[in-house]
Structure formats: structure tokens, C-alpha cells
Scaffold this active site. Structure first.
Site, short mmCIF file in Angstrom:
data_model
loop_
_atom_site.label_atom_id
_atom_site.label_comp_id
_atom_site.label_asym_id
_atom_site.label_seq_id
_atom_site.Cartn_x
_atom_site.Cartn_y
_atom_site.Cartn_z
N TYR A 33 0.66 -1.37 0.17
CA TYR A 33 0.32 -0.03 0.37
C TYR A 33 1.19 1.45 0.07
O TYR A 33 2.36 1.31 0.10
CB TYR A 33 -0.98 0.32 1.22
N ARG A 52 7.90 3.54 -4.43
CA ARG A 52 8.13 2.77 -3.70
C ARG A 52 7.20 1.87 -4.47
O ARG A 52 7.58 1.04 -3.77
CB ARG A 52 7.75 3.65 -2.55
N ARG A 100 -7.68 -19.89 -1.62
CA ARG A 100 -6.96 -20.08 -1.12
C ARG A 100 -5.62 -21.19 -0.19
O ARG A 100 -6.06 -22.31 -0.63
CB ARG A 100 -7.36 -20.21 0.75
N LYS A 147 5.98 -1.93 2.02
CA LYS A 147 5.43 -1.39 2.66
C LYS A 147 4.23 -2.62 2.46
O LYS A 147 3.12 -2.19 1.43
CB LYS A 147 5.24 0.09 1.68
N GLU A 180 12.32 2.52 14.15
CA GLU A 180 11.29 3.74 13.61
C GLU A 180 10.71 3.08 13.93
O GLU A 180 9.97 2.33 15.04
CB GLU A 180 11.00 3.54 12.31
N1 PDD Z 1 2.77 5.46 7.97
N2 PDD Z 1 7.68 4.15 8.93
C1 PDD Z 1 6.55 3.26 9.08
C2 PDD Z 1 6.30 1.86 9.52
C3 PDD Z 1 5.34 3.93 8.01
O1 PDD Z 1 4.31 2.70 8.03
C4 PDD Z 1 5.26 5.29 7.97
C5 PDD Z 1 4.02 5.29 7.05
C6 PDD Z 1 6.47 5.76 7.85
C7 PDD Z 1 6.73 7.60 7.63
O2 PDD Z 1 6.81 6.23 5.65
P1 PDD Z 1 5.86 8.28 4.70
O3 PDD Z 1 7.38 9.66 5.34
O4 PDD Z 1 6.35 7.89 3.98
O5 PDD Z 1 4.64 8.31 4.81
C8 PDD Z 1 7.74 4.75 8.47
C9 PDD Z 1 1.54 5.45 6.53
C10 PDD Z 1 1.59 7.33 7.04
C11 PDD Z 1 0.04 4.87 7.24
O6 PDD Z 1 0.44 3.62 7.38
O7 PDD Z 1 -0.32 5.51 7.41
#
Ligand code: PDD
Length: 287
Positions: A33, A52, A100, A147, A180
Site C-alpha cells: 500500500y 516506492r 486459498r 510497505k 522507527e
Molecule cells: N505510514 N514507517 C512506517 C512503519 C510507516 O508505516 C510509515 C508511513 C512511515 C513514514 O513514511 P512516509 O513518510 O512515506 O509516510 C515510516 C503511513 C502514513 C500509514 O501507514 O498510514
């Protein structure tokens, strides 16, 4: 005006925007996503998010649901149909729906979903007062750089933070170093003025906001290091902050209940926030 969402080629009223019960995103978290910020009806850092997304799809061997030019048209159309000036756009691609089976289906076509949501202005107190974080063990799989929608550890961590009155949880690896936040990247400014954030290897998501801010930092001639930092180092830092698409740059003023420095947003952090706001505004300014 009703909310419109996109599912596999159709623009539908949001309540009718459904995917199949055997979608692999639902059964295996076999999906990726992106979340884009919408400002003045435009998508912030669209090219970085699409790059990305393409990388995540390659890493999981999911076929792109359509070409990039077509995808951009869909994103614009969903924003347009919902008449959202400020908000977020959510895009998800799964490997598709199939009976599945752990093995990849041969015939499934990827599922593409796009939704948008208006967003109220960020609560100004978050910026004025800063936010608190707690630290928790990083229990995620080995590839958080991809992601994926496999976000259960992130959701559990965020809930733990909110249950204790904190805004975010900073995840910590086995060596005691911060990876993070659950949905944000983590940063500190050391006592001698070095701006530090973890290097974008397999242990973190390479945030688009993180990337944009790194470019801006370079232009400001600030000293920066992409390296791991320990929880102890963070607690002794002069400033701390977090970044993400939905929060931009937010000061972190306490870690596990202990104040960072004097417990107020750092001056450099606030300067970086202003720089980042200007960077976003310039992208979506009327021509
Ligand atoms: N989250 N680290 C994680 C684990 C994240 O899920 C996100 C983003 C970030 C920051 O990435 P960016 O600057 O590209 O938004 C770092 C999004 C916003 C979400 O899941 O809602």
C-alpha cells in the site's frame, strides 16, 4: 455528496466498494500500500510514492495492476470525484483473489483499491507542545522496508502507545537501537548538533517524508548521519522528532515518560517543520 472509492476498474459509492472474501490481501496480508498526502487537491511527492510502490511490488513479485500513466489518472479521478482539497489518498494492491493456497495463484489478477479521505488540519497543539513516545521491542518480520499491509505489530504498538497516553511507539531492535515508529520514522538531534536517523536498509520503511527532509537538510548545510541510535542516546538527545506523510515533522518531547532536553519542541525541529511545510506548499502551489 457521497464518498467514491475505486475498486478494480470501477468508481463506486464507498459503502459498495468491496473486495472478494478470498482476496489474498485479506487472507495472507499479501498486498502492498501507499498513503499520499493531498494538499490543495494535489498529491504530495507523487513520484516518490509511485517509485516506492513499484519497488514493493517487485520485491513481492506482484504484477502492477496497470501502467503508471493509467494509475496516475485513476488517482486524480478519485481525488476529483471526492472533491478533497486536503486529506489522504490510500492505495492498495494485493496479489488478487484466488482459492486459498500459500502458493501464488497462476491466474489471479491483482486487486487495486484507491480511497481518499478529507482530513482536518493537524491539531496545532501537536506542533506547539510536541508529542510523547514510548519504546517497545520491534517484533516485525525481517522486511519492513516493503510497505505491506501486514501491520499487526504496528497496530498493537500504536495502541499500546495510546493506552499509555503517548502519541507513538518507537520500535527497538535486539541491540537496543531504535528502528522507527509504528507509522513514522524516528530522528534525534545529538548534543553536538548532529541530525541522526536510521539508515534506510531492510530494517525500516524508507519514508517519503524522511527522504524529502534529508534533501532539505543537505541544502541547509546541517550535519547529518544515517545510522542507528540507541534508546539511551535518544533519551540524552538535544531534540527528537518524527516524520510521516500524515504528520510531516512533529517534535518528540518525551521518551518513556522522561522529557527530551527541557521537554519543549526543539528549535531545529521547528525550523525543519517550517522548511518541510514550505517544500510541500511549493509543490502544490497554483501555477
Ligand atoms: N505510514 N514507517 C512506517 C512503519 C510507516 O508505516 C510509515 C508511513 C512511515 C513514514 O513514511 P512516509 O513518510 O512515506 O509516510 C515510516 C503511513 C502514513 C500509514 O501507514 O498510514
Amino acid at each position: 455528496m457521497s464518498r467514491i472509492s475505486y475498486v478494480n476498474g470501477r468508481y463506486l459509492p464507498h459503502r459498495d466498494a468491496l473486495v472478494h472474501v478470498e482476496d489474498r490481501g485479506f487472507q495472507f496480508a499479501d498486498a502492498v500500500y501507499e498513503v499520499f498526502a493531498i494538499r490543495r487537491g494535489g498529491l504530495v511527492d507523487e513520484a516518490l510514492h509511485l517509485a516506492r510502490l513499484a519497488r514493493s511490488l517487485v520485491e513481492l513479485r506482484i504484477a502492477p495492476p496497470m501502467g503508471e500513466a493509467a494509475l496516475k489518472l485513476v488517482l486524480r479521478e478519485v481525488v476529483r470525484r471526492n472533491r478533497v482539497a486536503n486529506g489522504t489518498l490510500y492505495l492498495q494492491v494485493s496479489r488478487g483473489a484466488a482459492p486459498r493456497d500459500f502458493v501464488f495463484p497462476k491466474a489471479a489478477r491483482p486487486t487495486l483499491v484507491v480511497t481518499v479521505r478529507p482530513q482536518r488540519r493537524q491539531d496545532p497543539r501537536l506542533l506547539e507542545e510536541g508529542v510523547g513516545v514510548i519504546t517497545i521491542p520491534d517484533i516485525r518480520w525481517g522486511r519492513p522496508d516493503i510497505k505491506t499491509v501486514g501491520l499487526l505489530p504496528n497496530a498493537l504498538g500504536k495502541q499500546q502507545a495510546r493506552d499509555t497516553g503517548a502519541f507513538e511507539a518507537w520500535q527497538v531492535d535486539r541491540d537496543g537501537r531504535v528502528t522507527e515508529g509504528t507509522s513514522t520514522n524516528a530522528w534525534i538531534v545529538t548534543a553536538d548538533g548532529e541530525v541522526v536517523t536510521r539508515q534506510a536498509d531492510h530494517s525500516i520503511l524508507n519514508g517519503v517524508t524522511r527522504y524529502g527532509l534529508l534533501q532539505l537538510l543537505g541544502g541547509e548545510g546541517l550535519r547529518l548521519a544515517e545510522r542507528p541510535f540507541s534508546v539511551a542516546e535518544a533519551k540524552a538527545a538535544r531534540e527528537a522528532f518524527l516524520t510521516s506523510t500524515t504528520n510531516f515533522v512533529l517534535p518528540v518531547v518525551s521518551i518513556d515518560g522522561a522529557p527530551v532536553a527541557n521537554g519543549h519542541p526543539g528549535t531545529l525541529t521547528l525550523r525543519l517543520r517550517a522548511l518541510y511545510d514550505a517544500y510541500v506548499a511549493a509543490q502544490v502551489a497554483a501555477p
